[in-house]
Enzyme design. Sequence first.
Site, PDB file in Angstrom:
ATOM      1  N   ARG A 102       4.225 -95.564 -21.105  1.00  0.00           N
ATOM      2  CA  ARG A 102       3.901 -94.168 -20.751  1.00  0.00           C
ATOM      3  C   ARG A 102       4.538 -93.301 -21.813  1.00  0.00           C
ATOM      4  O   ARG A 102       5.774 -93.262 -21.931  1.00  0.00           O
ATOM      5  CB  ARG A 102       4.427 -93.831 -19.358  1.00  0.00           C
ATOM      6  CG  ARG A 102       4.368 -92.361 -19.061  1.00  0.00           C
ATOM      7  CD  ARG A 102       4.564 -92.031 -17.602  1.00  0.00           C
ATOM      8  NE  ARG A 102       3.385 -92.373 -16.834  1.00  0.00           N
ATOM      9  CZ  ARG A 102       3.149 -91.941 -15.599  1.00  0.00           C
ATOM     10  NH1 ARG A 102       4.015 -91.167 -14.983  1.00  0.00           N
ATOM     11  NH2 ARG A 102       2.054 -92.288 -14.958  1.00  0.00           N
ATOM     12  N   HIS A 129      -5.254 -91.351 -18.946  1.00  0.00           N
ATOM     13  CA  HIS A 129      -4.545 -92.080 -17.883  1.00  0.00           C
ATOM     14  C   HIS A 129      -5.517 -93.130 -17.293  1.00  0.00           C
ATOM     15  O   HIS A 129      -5.929 -93.035 -16.133  1.00  0.00           O
ATOM     16  CB  HIS A 129      -4.074 -91.088 -16.812  1.00  0.00           C
ATOM     17  CG  HIS A 129      -3.034 -91.628 -15.882  1.00  0.00           C
ATOM     18  ND1 HIS A 129      -2.464 -92.884 -16.024  1.00  0.00           N
ATOM     19  CD2 HIS A 129      -2.454 -91.082 -14.775  1.00  0.00           C
ATOM     20  CE1 HIS A 129      -1.582 -93.064 -15.051  1.00  0.00           C
ATOM     21  NE2 HIS A 129      -1.565 -92.002 -14.289  1.00  0.00           N
ATOM     22  N   GLN A 132      -4.956 -95.130 -13.915  1.00  0.00           N
ATOM     23  CA  GLN A 132      -5.196 -94.329 -12.702  1.00  0.00           C
ATOM     24  C   GLN A 132      -6.683 -94.342 -12.341  1.00  0.00           C
ATOM     25  O   GLN A 132      -7.059 -94.466 -11.185  1.00  0.00           O
ATOM     26  CB  GLN A 132      -4.733 -92.884 -12.953  1.00  0.00           C
ATOM     27  CG  GLN A 132      -5.025 -91.936 -11.796  1.00  0.00           C
ATOM     28  CD  GLN A 132      -4.149 -92.204 -10.585  1.00  0.00           C
ATOM     29  OE1 GLN A 132      -2.949 -92.264 -10.690  1.00  0.00           O
ATOM     30  NE2 GLN A 132      -4.767 -92.363  -9.403  1.00  0.00           N
ATOM     31  N   ASP A 224      -6.016 -82.253 -10.344  1.00  0.00           N
ATOM     32  CA  ASP A 224      -4.720 -82.765 -10.808  1.00  0.00           C
ATOM     33  C   ASP A 224      -3.812 -81.551 -10.981  1.00  0.00           C
ATOM     34  O   ASP A 224      -4.282 -80.401 -10.994  1.00  0.00           O
ATOM     35  CB  ASP A 224      -4.922 -83.519 -12.142  1.00  0.00           C
ATOM     36  CG  ASP A 224      -3.636 -84.159 -12.667  1.00  0.00           C
ATOM     37  OD1 ASP A 224      -2.694 -84.353 -11.876  1.00  0.00           O
ATOM     38  OD2 ASP A 224      -3.583 -84.455 -13.874  1.00  0.00           O
ATOM     39  N   CYS A 264      -4.556 -87.819  -8.071  1.00  0.00           N
ATOM     40  CA  CYS A 264      -3.764 -88.921  -8.624  1.00  0.00           C
ATOM     41  C   CYS A 264      -2.303 -88.850  -8.202  1.00  0.00           C
ATOM     42  O   CYS A 264      -1.596 -89.851  -8.234  1.00  0.00           O
ATOM     43  CB  CYS A 264      -3.889 -88.958 -10.146  1.00  0.00           C
ATOM     44  SG  CYS A 264      -3.160 -87.533 -10.969  1.00  0.00           S
ATOM     45  N   ARG A 292      -3.256 -98.288  -6.668  1.00  0.00           N
ATOM     46  CA  ARG A 292      -2.656 -98.458  -7.988  1.00  0.00           C
ATOM     47  C   ARG A 292      -2.137 -99.890  -8.125  1.00  0.00           C
ATOM     48  O   ARG A 292      -2.286-100.527  -9.170  1.00  0.00           O
ATOM     49  CB  ARG A 292      -1.500 -97.463  -8.205  1.00  0.00           C
ATOM     50  CG  ARG A 292      -1.890 -95.998  -8.302  1.00  0.00           C
ATOM     51  CD  ARG A 292      -2.723 -95.709  -9.538  1.00  0.00           C
ATOM     52  NE  ARG A 292      -2.040 -96.078 -10.760  1.00  0.00           N
ATOM     53  CZ  ARG A 292      -1.155 -95.328 -11.404  1.00  0.00           C
ATOM     54  NH1 ARG A 292      -0.889 -94.110 -10.963  1.00  0.00           N
ATOM     55  NH2 ARG A 292      -0.574 -95.749 -12.520  1.00  0.00           N
TER      56      ARG A 292
HETATM   57  N1  NVA Z   1      -1.758 -84.817 -15.694  1.00  0.00           N
HETATM   58  C1  NVA Z   1      -0.546 -85.306 -15.070  1.00  0.00           C
HETATM   59  C2  NVA Z   1      -0.796 -86.627 -14.427  1.00  0.00           C
HETATM   60  C3  NVA Z   1       0.394 -87.184 -13.677  1.00  0.00           C
HETATM   61  C4  NVA Z   1       0.132 -88.557 -13.111  1.00  0.00           C
HETATM   62  C5  NVA Z   1       0.559 -85.400 -16.118  1.00  0.00           C
HETATM   63  O1  NVA Z   1       0.272 -85.846 -17.240  1.00  0.00           O
HETATM   64  O2  NVA Z   1       1.701 -85.045 -15.822  1.00  0.00           O
HETATM   65  N1   CP Z   2      -0.385 -90.835 -10.666  1.00  0.00           N
HETATM   66  C1   CP Z   2       0.670 -91.311 -11.355  1.00  0.00           C
HETATM   67  O1   CP Z   2       0.543 -91.848 -12.448  1.00  0.00           O
HETATM   68  O2   CP Z   2       1.851 -91.185 -10.720  1.00  0.00           O
HETATM   69  P1   CP Z   2       3.289 -91.406 -11.388  1.00  0.00           P
HETATM   70  O3   CP Z   2       3.491 -90.298 -12.376  1.00  0.00           O
HETATM   71  O4   CP Z   2       4.224 -91.303 -10.215  1.00  0.00           O
HETATM   72  O5   CP Z   2       3.328 -92.751 -12.033  1.00  0.00           O
END
Ligand code: NVA
Ligand code: CP
Length: 309
Positions: A102, A129, A132, A224, A264, A292
Amino acid sequence: MRHFLTLNDISKDEILDILNIAKDIKKETLNKEYKPYLKDQFLAMIFEKSSTRTRVSFEVGIQQLGGKALFLSSRDIQLGRGEPIKDTARVLGGMVDMIMARVYKQSDLVELAKFSGVPVINGLSDDFHPVQLMADLLTLDELGLDIQNMKVAYIGDGNNMTNSWLMAASKLGFELRIATPKGYEVPQWVKSIALENAKSSGAIIQISNDPKEAISGVDVVTTDTWVSMGQEDEKAKKIADFAGFCVDKSMMSLAKDGAVFLHCLPAYRGYEVSEEVFEAHADEIFREAHNRLHAQKGVMVWCDRIRYE
Ligand code: NVA
Ligand code: CP
């Protein structure tokens, strides 16, 4: 060596294959049958950003598949002190069987993939992502939607989730309507990839700044957070700019009767979704979150199966 960095790198049939693996393993998991598909394999999990679902689903998932996970926060490994990605990749590649990361920059995932010699999975970047999306597609399939022929509306910020929905729709051929406020549209390069893919898949892609028009009559509504990880300084401005984009009861009533609502997570009530809509659709949202685990197992087993292709 194949990787799972965006859904654009994967064919429609491969997306469906991963979903089928996930469905089969989910059935076994729910029967408490844990088959060691990834026996003794090690998964390194690099996190430059926070996570609940991604960390837990991969960590529990690999263990249920007979392997082990290593949680590597970039705050604690040398990567966070400036060790180059390509060196980290070459070190990990000699010790583990798979890497999930990540990160902020998608290009860092490409670099990891180039140098590690093991499959690399995108656990979220600023651009995409995709893991997801696999859980979202699995959920919609379970809820009885035809994932190659449904109408989905994404209402909110043009971000990594929007980009991933665009890749999914344009590969699978479903209709996707995106409504963002002006100035928060998806980047042109992502739109161009999606429109190119849509030529062969037959996907209908509509992009606008009108949430009411986008949501009208759709089977699935999704949104989101307006403030993604790393954008905290923009919060006040974004909240002001996103007026009229909250998926509340009156907005949701424009979708098809019985439409599904996905998020998500994490969700910020009163901003991208109202408390009322969130709780009315909590069963769908938490099914998505629980999926997930199953979807991520599908991705890992698929990466292992095609590792030498
Ligand atoms: N768009 C959000 C998704 C979190 C799972 C982010 O990148 O923080
Ligand atoms: N939706 C998602 O990726 O959640 P986290 O940020 O908790 O991993």
